[in-house]
Design a protein around this motif. Structure first.
Motif, PDB file in Angstrom:
ATOM      1  N   ILE A 434       0.834  -1.209   0.000  1.00 37.97           N
ATOM      2  CA  ILE A 434       0.000   0.000   0.000  1.00 37.97           C
ATOM      3  C   ILE A 434       0.870   1.262   0.000  1.00 37.97           C
ATOM      4  O   ILE A 434       0.629   2.201  -0.761  1.00 37.97           O
ATOM      5  N   SER A 435       1.891   1.247   0.852  1.00 38.31           N
ATOM      6  CA  SER A 435       2.764   2.425   0.962  1.00 38.31           C
ATOM      7  C   SER A 435       3.519   2.684  -0.337  1.00 38.31           C
ATOM      8  O   SER A 435       3.642   3.840  -0.783  1.00 38.31           O
ATOM      9  N   ALA A 436       4.037   1.622  -0.946  1.00 39.15           N
ATOM     10  CA  ALA A 436       4.806   1.785  -2.191  1.00 39.15           C
ATOM     11  C   ALA A 436       3.924   2.352  -3.300  1.00 39.15           C
ATOM     12  O   ALA A 436       4.329   3.276  -4.027  1.00 39.15           O
ATOM     13  N   ARG A 437       2.726   1.823  -3.428  1.00 34.47           N
ATOM     14  CA  ARG A 437       1.818   2.303  -4.485  1.00 34.47           C
ATOM     15  C   ARG A 437       1.329   3.719  -4.188  1.00 34.47           C
ATOM     16  O   ARG A 437       1.236   4.555  -5.100  1.00 34.47           O
ATOM     17  N   THR A 438       1.051   4.005  -2.922  1.00 32.95           N
ATOM     18  CA  THR A 438       0.621   5.356  -2.542  1.00 32.95           C
ATOM     19  C   THR A 438       1.696   6.380  -2.859  1.00 32.95           C
ATOM     20  O   THR A 438       1.416   7.466  -3.388  1.00 32.95           O
ATOM     21  N   SER A 439       2.944   6.045  -2.559  1.00 36.70           N
ATOM     22  CA  SER A 439       4.058   6.964  -2.831  1.00 36.70           C
ATOM     23  C   SER A 439       4.218   7.221  -4.323  1.00 36.70           C
ATOM     24  O   SER A 439       4.473   8.346  -4.751  1.00 36.70           O
ATOM     25  N   LEU A 452      -6.199   5.714  -2.062  1.00 36.38           N
ATOM     26  CA  LEU A 452      -7.103   4.732  -2.681  1.00 36.38           C
ATOM     27  C   LEU A 452      -6.351   3.819  -3.644  1.00 36.38           C
ATOM     28  O   LEU A 452      -6.578   2.603  -3.663  1.00 36.38           O
ATOM     29  N   GLY A 453      -5.442   4.391  -4.431  1.00 37.06           N
ATOM     30  CA  GLY A 453      -4.643   3.566  -5.338  1.00 37.06           C
ATOM     31  C   GLY A 453      -3.789   2.557  -4.590  1.00 37.06           C
ATOM     32  O   GLY A 453      -3.661   1.398  -5.001  1.00 37.06           O
ATOM     33  N   GLY A 458      -3.041  -3.129  -2.605  1.00 35.27           N
ATOM     34  CA  GLY A 458      -2.982  -4.073  -1.499  1.00 35.27           C
ATOM     35  C   GLY A 458      -4.047  -5.146  -1.615  1.00 35.27           C
ATOM     36  O   GLY A 458      -3.797  -6.336  -1.362  1.00 35.27           O
ATOM     37  N   VAL A 459      -5.262  -4.738  -2.020  1.00 33.33           N
ATOM     38  CA  VAL A 459      -6.364  -5.697  -2.179  1.00 33.33           C
ATOM     39  C   VAL A 459      -6.051  -6.705  -3.279  1.00 33.33           C
ATOM     40  O   VAL A 459      -6.300  -7.911  -3.123  1.00 33.33           O
TER      41      VAL A 459
END
Length: 489
Positions: A434-439, A452-453, A458-459
């Motif tokens: 989640i953190s990697a994609r959010t960043s 949200l991305g 993560g899902v």
């Protein structure tokens, strides 16, 4: 032991297993289920209270996570050791010691006046859990013979286990809101005292028929290895998966656990006989349970993040929304033995992982609208938690079946260890995704869009892992059983 002997014990005439519980068994079941519910609730009861505890006792933000980590380290690190200790020295005796320690630790936590005092109480609670859970499960499996009665008892245990996780968040939020966070600790004291009295009254002692020496080198290497593993995982969760310190701990864990394997190969009285670890039911049953628990824990974290960071809901409301679907865990665990009796534990375990994949996968549709978001969370968790209940029961049945009573403490120690490591590992791994994609999305839109991305990524990962795990369980556990039964015919 061959796969045929392991899965079916073909050619050996066994007496018909009883299908009705005696009065003594019902009383013992009530006591053990009450204890399991309390122990399960302790995993999550402080989750929504952490910020309040930090403000009350003066925890700095970087030390707040140690309230959770302090519990997880001993709970995961010592569970296998005490599962075997219960076999050798008496399951009821070990269980009573664990519950007594839990009561004392909860009292200390409830009156704590400093961060150090509270952390000490949480470490003691984690150790009490490592002592109590495998011995309680061993008492449960040895009280009920393998067959319909054991499946029914483990079904109720799974229901209360899943319900305890959900109730912990609800109860912790309610106690903190209405009274004080201290009651999240203190409520354990009267319940533990009732369990102690009930255990002494209705549960007989049980231990291995032949006493053997405790495998000290095996105990030291596996306990140190598990502690290093959990500490490495929690360090990665705290500092990120790029942390050198995390990988040092994880490397130490690998070295110690490999050393443990070789120690067990040469030990005359191994803590964990290698033949048990090689059993198909133990190996793949625990894998399926690990996958279910790790991804359910990660989903609870993801939905909490969504509710609070995207929808801006308070902690108590978040606990209610996430906790309500937990009622379906209770229902699923109660009726799971019926499906187990029809198609067998391996098939139920694989199917339940698919159900969770579908349920949790719905969360990829989450957006910014609160009304739609809450409905999606309730739908996803209702389906996923229902499947999770079936996973808990079927993995317990799979991983403890076919083993003699004098190894049930070991078997339940392994299942508890899988559970503890899953709880510890699920959140850091999915959190890293989640953190990697959010960043990576943070410079392309709003902060909400980036979160949200990250949640969607993560899902996708957790749903894919559940589907992969279902395939593995079916190929190596379900089809293995089918092949063994075909050979028997």
């Amino acid at each position: 032991m061959s796969d045929l002997e392991e899965m079916t014990s073909a050619g050996t005439a066994a007496p018909a297993a009883p299908v009705r519980m005696t009065g003594q068994q019902k009383l013992a079941l009530a006591v053990l289920l009450g204890a399991q519910f309390m122990l399960a609730a302790d995993f999550s009861i402080l989750t929504v209270s952490l910020p309040v505890i930090g403000d009350s006792l003066g925890f700095s933000l970087d030390r707040l996570q140690w309230i959770t980590t302090g519990f997880a380290l001993p709970a995961a690190g010592f569970t296998l050791l005490f599962g075997r200790v219960a076999d050798l020295f008496g399951r009821r005796k070990v269980f009573l010691c664990g519950i007594a320690l839990l009561a004392a630790a909860s009292l200390v936590g409830g009156v704590a006046q400093s961060p150090g005092m509270l952390l000490g109480a949480r470490v003691a609670q984690g150790l009490a859990t490592a002592i109590s859970v495998p011995s309680a499960l061993a008492l449960l499996t040895t009280t009920f013979p393998e067959g319909p009665l054991r499946q029914r008892a483990l079904g109720l245990n799974g229901a209360l286990l899943g319900g305890g996780f959900s109730a912990g968040a609800l109860l912790g939020g309610a106690l903190t809101e209405l009274f004080s966070w201290r009651w999240s600790f203190l409520i354990n004291v009267p319940v533990a005292l009732l369990v102690l009295v009930g255990t002494l009254a209705v549960i007989p002692e049980g231990r291995a028929a032949v006493r053997s020496r405790l495998d000290v080198p095996g105990a030291v290497t596996v306990t140190a290895g598990l502690l290093a593993l959990v500490f490495g995982i929690t360090t990665a969760g705290e500092k990120g998966w790029g942390s050198v310190q995390a990988y040092i701990w994880l490397a130490a864990a690998v070295v110690l656990l490999v050393a443990f394997w070789f120690v067990e190969l040469r030990s005359p009285s191994p803590l964990v006989p290698v033949r048990v670890l090689k059993r198909r039911t133990v190996r793949w049953g625990n894998f399926g349970g690990f996958a279910s628990i790790a991804m359910t824990t990660a989903t609870s974290f993801s939905t909490t993040l969504y509710m609070q960071k995207v929808l801006d809901f308070p902690a108590f409301t978040t606990g209610v929304v996430i906790g309500l679907p937990g009622l379906l865990t209770v229902l699923g665990g109660t009726i799971a033995p019926r499906l187990l009796a029809r198609i067998g534990a391996p098939a139920v375990l694989a199917l339940s992982l698919v159900v969770q994949c579908v349920g949790y996968g719905v969360l990829v549709l989450l957006g910014e609208k609160s009304s739609t978001g809450v409905l999606l969370v309730l739908l996803a968790l209702s389906v996923g938690f229902f499947g999770h209940a079936y996973s808990l029961v079927s993995y317990m049945v799979s991983a403890t079946s076919g083993l003699p009573d004098d190894e049930q403490g070991l078997a339940t120690g392994l299942t508890t260890m899988s559970m503890q490591i899953a709880i510890t590992l699920g959140i850091p791994v999915i959190s890293a995704v989640i953190s990697a994609r959010t960043s990576s999305l943070s410079s392309q839109g709003t902060a909400t869009d980036a979160i949200l991305g990250g949640l969607h990524a993560g899902v996708v990962v957790l749903a894919a892992f559940l589907l992969f795990s279902a395939l593995v369980v079916w190929l190596f556990l379900g089809r293995g059983r089918a092949a063994a039964e075909a050979d028997a015919r």
